[in-house]
Design a protein around this motif. Structure first.
Motif, PDB file in Angstrom:
ATOM      1  N   SER A   1       2.462   0.933   1.974  1.00  0.00           N
ATOM      2  CA  SER A   1       1.160   0.968   1.292  1.00  0.00           C
ATOM      3  C   SER A   1       0.674   2.401   1.123  1.00  0.00           C
ATOM      4  O   SER A   1       0.068   2.730   0.104  1.00  0.00           O
ATOM      5  CB  SER A   1       0.139   0.150   2.075  1.00  0.00           C
ATOM      6  OG  SER A   1      -0.019   0.709   3.354  1.00  0.00           O
ATOM      7  N   LEU A   2       0.947   3.254   2.102  1.00  0.00           N
ATOM      8  CA  LEU A   2       0.522   4.648   1.981  1.00  0.00           C
ATOM      9  C   LEU A   2       1.323   5.344   0.890  1.00  0.00           C
ATOM     10  O   LEU A   2       0.797   6.115   0.097  1.00  0.00           O
ATOM     11  CB  LEU A   2       0.708   5.377   3.316  1.00  0.00           C
ATOM     12  CG  LEU A   2      -0.140   4.839   4.458  1.00  0.00           C
ATOM     13  CD1 LEU A   2       0.113   5.626   5.726  1.00  0.00           C
ATOM     14  CD2 LEU A   2      -1.607   4.893   4.097  1.00  0.00           C
ATOM     15  N   HIS A   3       2.620   5.032   0.842  1.00  0.00           N
ATOM     16  CA  HIS A   3       3.483   5.602  -0.191  1.00  0.00           C
ATOM     17  C   HIS A   3       2.997   5.182  -1.573  1.00  0.00           C
ATOM     18  O   HIS A   3       2.882   6.002  -2.481  1.00  0.00           O
ATOM     19  CB  HIS A   3       4.916   5.128   0.052  1.00  0.00           C
ATOM     20  CG  HIS A   3       5.906   5.645  -0.939  1.00  0.00           C
ATOM     21  ND1 HIS A   3       6.362   6.933  -0.913  1.00  0.00           N
ATOM     22  CD2 HIS A   3       6.490   5.045  -1.988  1.00  0.00           C
ATOM     23  CE1 HIS A   3       7.203   7.110  -1.917  1.00  0.00           C
ATOM     24  NE2 HIS A   3       7.294   5.983  -2.586  1.00  0.00           N
ATOM     25  N   VAL A   4       2.683   3.893  -1.702  1.00  0.00           N
ATOM     26  CA  VAL A   4       2.201   3.379  -2.993  1.00  0.00           C
ATOM     27  C   VAL A   4       0.885   4.043  -3.358  1.00  0.00           C
ATOM     28  O   VAL A   4       0.644   4.384  -4.514  1.00  0.00           O
ATOM     29  CB  VAL A   4       2.018   1.844  -2.924  1.00  0.00           C
ATOM     30  CG1 VAL A   4       1.304   1.336  -4.165  1.00  0.00           C
ATOM     31  CG2 VAL A   4       3.364   1.169  -2.782  1.00  0.00           C
ATOM     32  N   GLY A   5       0.018   4.255  -2.344  1.00  0.00           N
ATOM     33  CA  GLY A   5      -1.278   4.857  -2.597  1.00  0.00           C
ATOM     34  C   GLY A   5      -1.204   6.354  -2.856  1.00  0.00           C
ATOM     35  O   GLY A   5      -2.224   6.979  -3.092  1.00  0.00           O
ATOM     36  N   GLY A   6       0.007   6.923  -2.773  1.00  0.00           N
ATOM     37  CA  GLY A   6       0.184   8.323  -3.121  1.00  0.00           C
ATOM     38  C   GLY A   6      -0.053   9.288  -1.970  1.00  0.00           C
ATOM     39  O   GLY A   6      -0.248  10.474  -2.178  1.00  0.00           O
ATOM     40  N   GLU A   7      -0.038   8.787  -0.718  1.00  0.00           N
ATOM     41  CA  GLU A   7      -0.200   9.677   0.428  1.00  0.00           C
ATOM     42  C   GLU A   7       1.061  10.529   0.599  1.00  0.00           C
ATOM     43  O   GLU A   7       2.148  10.149   0.167  1.00  0.00           O
ATOM     44  CB  GLU A   7      -0.426   8.866   1.715  1.00  0.00           C
ATOM     45  CG  GLU A   7      -1.732   8.116   1.761  1.00  0.00           C
ATOM     46  CD  GLU A   7      -2.912   9.021   2.103  1.00  0.00           C
ATOM     47  OE1 GLU A   7      -2.683  10.187   2.459  1.00  0.00           O
ATOM     48  OE2 GLU A   7      -4.056   8.536   2.002  1.00  0.00           O
ATOM     49  N   GLY A   8       0.901  11.672   1.256  1.00  0.00           N
ATOM     50  CA  GLY A   8       2.039  12.562   1.491  1.00  0.00           C
ATOM     51  C   GLY A   8       3.015  11.965   2.485  1.00  0.00           C
ATOM     52  O   GLY A   8       2.672  11.056   3.255  1.00  0.00           O
ATOM     53  N   GLN A   9       4.230  12.524   2.471  1.00  0.00           N
ATOM     54  CA  GLN A   9       5.302  12.028   3.320  1.00  0.00           C
ATOM     55  C   GLN A   9       4.930  12.108   4.802  1.00  0.00           C
ATOM     56  O   GLN A   9       5.171  11.169   5.561  1.00  0.00           O
ATOM     57  CB  GLN A   9       6.568  12.853   3.041  1.00  0.00           C
ATOM     58  CG  GLN A   9       7.816  12.376   3.740  1.00  0.00           C
ATOM     59  CD  GLN A   9       8.333  11.088   3.111  1.00  0.00           C
ATOM     60  OE1 GLN A   9       7.957  10.723   1.987  1.00  0.00           O
ATOM     61  NE2 GLN A   9       9.191  10.394   3.826  1.00  0.00           N
ATOM     62  N   ASP A  10       4.289  13.220   5.213  1.00  0.00           N
ATOM     63  CA  ASP A  10       4.034  13.408   6.644  1.00  0.00           C
ATOM     64  C   ASP A  10       2.956  12.440   7.149  1.00  0.00           C
ATOM     65  O   ASP A  10       3.079  11.903   8.244  1.00  0.00           O
ATOM     66  CB  ASP A  10       3.659  14.868   6.954  1.00  0.00           C
ATOM     67  CG  ASP A  10       2.685  15.434   5.933  1.00  0.00           C
ATOM     68  OD1 ASP A  10       2.634  14.869   4.819  1.00  0.00           O
ATOM     69  OD2 ASP A  10       1.982  16.409   6.227  1.00  0.00           O
ATOM     70  N   VAL A  11       1.917  12.212   6.329  1.00  0.00           N
ATOM     71  CA  VAL A  11       0.888  11.239   6.716  1.00  0.00           C
ATOM     72  C   VAL A  11       1.522   9.867   6.863  1.00  0.00           C
ATOM     73  O   VAL A  11       1.310   9.153   7.847  1.00  0.00           O
ATOM     74  CB  VAL A  11      -0.229  11.176   5.645  1.00  0.00           C
ATOM     75  CG1 VAL A  11      -1.254  10.124   6.028  1.00  0.00           C
ATOM     76  CG2 VAL A  11      -0.872  12.534   5.482  1.00  0.00           C
ATOM     77  N   MET A  12       2.350   9.534   5.862  1.00  0.00           N
ATOM     78  CA  MET A  12       3.009   8.230   5.853  1.00  0.00           C
ATOM     79  C   MET A  12       3.859   8.060   7.115  1.00  0.00           C
ATOM     80  O   MET A  12       3.752   7.050   7.808  1.00  0.00           O
ATOM     81  CB  MET A  12       3.864   8.125   4.578  1.00  0.00           C
ATOM     82  CG  MET A  12       4.461   6.773   4.316  1.00  0.00           C
ATOM     83  SD  MET A  12       6.066   6.564   5.071  1.00  0.00           S
ATOM     84  CE  MET A  12       7.139   7.085   3.755  1.00  0.00           C
ATOM     85  N   GLU A  13       4.658   9.089   7.423  1.00  0.00           N
ATOM     86  CA  GLU A  13       5.562   8.955   8.578  1.00  0.00           C
ATOM     87  C   GLU A  13       4.782   8.849   9.882  1.00  0.00           C
ATOM     88  O   GLU A  13       5.141   8.075  10.761  1.00  0.00           O
ATOM     89  CB  GLU A  13       6.519  10.151   8.637  1.00  0.00           C
ATOM     90  CG  GLU A  13       7.648  10.012   7.649  1.00  0.00           C
ATOM     91  CD  GLU A  13       8.761  10.994   7.908  1.00  0.00           C
ATOM     92  OE1 GLU A  13       8.776  11.632   8.984  1.00  0.00           O
ATOM     93  OE2 GLU A  13       9.624  11.118   7.025  1.00  0.00           O
TER      94      GLU A  13
END
Lengths: 373, 345
Positions: free
Chosen positions: A152-164
């Motif tokens: 969901s974070l990836h879809v929402g356009g969050e950065g890789q580090d936040v997502m991980e």
């Protein structure tokens, strides 16, 4: 430490929270109809004139999916929607995030009618406010566990580090530390569904929709997952809508239970209440196979007040199950107990009432007849 | 007196038949009959000629002969040809440039650079050492019997045509998977492309373009070979697990995100199977296209047939088999690699 603090805070705040939650539901469903077929709007007219499900199918070749559904889903609680297959429960949950659009009615989230949402607003709702857990897990097979959890974070356009960071946090929380770089097909069913739950939690949405989330798992793992969900809920207070066809699961999880049959709500309310006062024969049938001693709690059976009696055999907590009481009494059926809630006496439980409560209502109705015959 | 004369007389159509009686050129049958000096042949009543256009024409001049039909078709085609050319020529010109450029590049590169390059490419897609050794051995064998240049020409044509098939075929396949109506419209076209004998493609193309232009065979090959990649892209995307698509929707993916992050990756095994088929069909067509001046091993096969040079034809045929095996193995190895990384649990 923090967890117990949160839990005790939750229990002390419980009555107030409950009343305020009732006052402003997180999601409210009003007069919802769903009809499948060529001309659903026309068919809706027939339904409103009183045409039933069977007749609608035979005469007009339309399927009545949902009929006049009114449900309030309380903030921070688990609402379980239960019904057999074909009762429309999966259709209903898909209306909450509009994977299916209704034929008529309203779905309000935080008092906003989501049926008026355009594509953008709807996508934002699905990304930020609602997450979903699926019966068949529905993980992306070509992505790692970490990427799936952070979807969901990836879809929402969050950065890789936040997502991980977020994905790792929730994967740890559901007990999948060390599996981040695995692919879903390398995990067992139970572990895959843990990824599914982590995926829903990572989105940090207030609402979690769970569509028969544990039905595909074998019984032991299912119990584990139910415990995990309850434990997470103690801490997170999400608004959870849980679909199941399994009454035991429903009674274990539900704060509010909605029973669907053929597309309409047969009965809804507090699960203990439904168990003790089934509204119609369908539900009586349903609840007759349940181990009532394990499900019913003292607070549902006790007589309030009358706490000054001297002949009490001991004290028990209001949330204890009847099974606990039977074990404590050693099988003695003449005793009475003082019921305690947070250290204060609130009522009296007579063992005779307890034993009566163990017999389903329909069967107890038959009791005198057997005696007379 | 033709067999059906009486019929037209009886219907009272004699006047219409003879109104604009114009004797076209005689058919071969008429010529033969005249040179043999035979007069009217009497036809027995129990064995009438089938009332075909030709037979009816004998009785009634106003009815056209079959050869008028074919020549009319030809005339129609010739009439629209110039108009079509104005549109198609500039559109397809880049294809000629691509084919000629690739041919020049492949043929003029020294063999000691090109062969390692091909091996490297095979390794990238297949990750199999034994496979690239087999590829190297095959190419060296072809080079040893002086078929290297021909094989490289064939390879370069296949390379360009397959690349173009993928570039056009995958978007068409995606569009088909998204729209049932477009799919219904495309399926008969694809069926026709697949069932038309490969020679038939060449006939209208020869009329449209000059035989000296490489785009002529390029178009023929692409039309023939593009079908599998379109079909399997369509199929692959339609077969993507509905539950996964629903999950993608439930987490708020946009249509584009769904396509590139879910549907295409999950359809990739099917798409690659389509590419494999496309490569094999391009190879089959490149041999036939040597009839219209496509260079490569096909030219040698054609020489073998035309001049009855049995050995030349057979060796060139063997070369084609070797190429086919290489191309098939390498693309299948790529497919297998995708399959293992995608295996669903």
């Amino acid at each position: 430490m923090t967890m117990t603090a949160a839990a005790s805070l939750a229990t002390t705040a419980d009555p107030d929270a409950e009343t305020s939650a009732r006052a402003t539901p997180k999601i409210s469903i009003r007069n919802l109809y769903k009809i499948f077929g060529e001309t659903p709007v026309e068919a809706l007219g027939h339904v409103r004139q009183g045409v039933g499900k069977v007749e609608l199918l035979e005469r007009f070749n339309h399927v009545l999916g949902l009929s006049d559904i009114n449900v309030d889903i309380a903030r921070g609680q688990i609402t379980v929607i239960m019904g057999l297959s074909g009762s429309g429960k999966s259709t209903l949950i898909r209306h909450l995030n509009r994977l299916i659009d209704p034929t008529a009615g309203e779905v309000r989230v935080d008092d906003e009618d989501i049926l008026t949402y355009g594509e953008q607003a709807l996508r934002r709702l699905r990304q930020k406010q609602m997450s979903m857990v699926f019966q068949k897990f529905a993980l992306l097979p070509h992505r790692t566990v970490m990427q799936n959890a952070g979807l969901s974070l990836h879809v929402g356009g969050e950065g890789q580090d936040v997502m991980e960071k977020e994905a790792r946090r929730w994967l740890d929380r559901v007990g999948l530390k060390g599996y981040e770089q695995h692919y879903p097909h390398q995990l067992s069913g139970g572990m895959q569904q843990r990824v599914g739950i982590a995926r829903a939690l990572t989105s940090n949405s207030e609402i979690m929709l769970m569509d028969e989330a544990f039905s595909a798992l074998d019984p032991l793992i299912r119990t584990d997952m139910q415990d995990l969900l309850l434990e997470l809920q103690q801490e997170l207070h999400k608004t959870i809508v849980f679909i199941t066809h399994d009454l035991d699961e429903a009674l274990k999880l539900a704060d509010h239970l909605v029973i669907l049959k053929d597309g309409y709500v047969v009965q809804q309310g507090e699960p203990q209440g439904i168990l003790l006062n089934p509204a119609d024969p369908y539900i009586e049938d349903f609840v007759s196979d349940i181990n009532r001693a394990r499900v019913l709690r003292v607070r549902s059976v006790m007589a309030p007040g009358d706490i000054t009696r001297a002949d009490l055999a001991g004290e028990i907590d209001h949330n204890a199950t009847l099974e606990d009481v039977i074990a404590a009494s050693g099988g003695e059926t003449t005793h009475s107990y003082r019921v305690m809630k947070e250290g204060r006496p609130v009522g009296v439980l007579r063992m005779a009432d307890l034993v009566k409560a163990l017999v389903p209502r329909a069967a107890s109705g038959q009791g005198p007849r057997t005696g007379a015959g | 007196m033709a067999f059906y004369t009486g019929l037209f007389d009886a219907l009272g159509l004699r006047g219409w038949c003879d109104a604009d009686a114009q004797d076209g050129p005689m058919t071969m049958a008429q010529l033969l009959a005249r040179s043999q000096g035979g007069g009217e042949v009497t036809v027995p009543w129990w064995n009438p000629p089938f009332p075909s256009l030709d037979a009816l024409h004998e009785a009634c001049n106003a009815i056209p002969r079959t050869r008028d039909l074919t020549s009319g078709l030809e005339q129609l085609f010739l009439d629209v040809r110039d108009g079509l050319r104005v549109v198609l020529d500039p559109l397809t010109q880049p294809l000629s440039w691509l084919l000629d450029g690739a041919l020049w590049l492949f043929v003029s590169s020294p063999w000691w650079i090109l062969i390692p390059l091909i091996m490297a490419l095979c390794y990238v897609v297949s990750r199999s050492v034994s496979l690239i050794l087999a590829v190297a051995a095959s190419i060296l064998l072809l080079a040893f019997i002086d078929h290297y240049d021909y094989a490289i020409q064939t390879l370069s044509i296949i390379f360009v045509c397959t690349a173009l098939c993928v570039v056009f075929g995958i978007p068409i396949g995606i569009a088909m998977s998204k729209s049932n109506r477009f799919q219904r419209g495309m399926l008969p076209v694809l069926d026709m492309l697949q069932t038309l004998p490969s020679f038939v493609y060449l006939i209208p193309l020869i009329f449209l373009f000059s035989v000296t232009e490489s785009k002529l065979y390029g178009i023929a090959i692409i039309l023939y070979a593009i079908v599998p990649v379109i079909r399997l892209t369509d199929l692959g995307i339609r077969l993507v697990d509905k539950d996964v698509i629903e999950a993608a929707n439930a987490f708020g993916m946009s249509g584009r995100q769904k396509l590139f992050q879910v549907e295409i990756p999950l359809a990739l095994p099917n798409i690659m199977a389509g590419v494999n088929q496309t490569i094999m069909m391009a190879l089959a067509m490149v041999v036939i296209a040597s009839l219209v001046s496509a260079p490569g091993l096909g030219v040698l096969v054609l020489r073998g047939i035309r001049n009855l040079e049995l050995g030349v034809g057979l060796v060139a045929g063997l070369g084609i088999v070797i190429l086919a095996v290489i191309l098939d193995r390498v693309s299948k190895a790529a497919l297998a690699r995708i399959n293992t990384s995608h295996s669903t649990g």
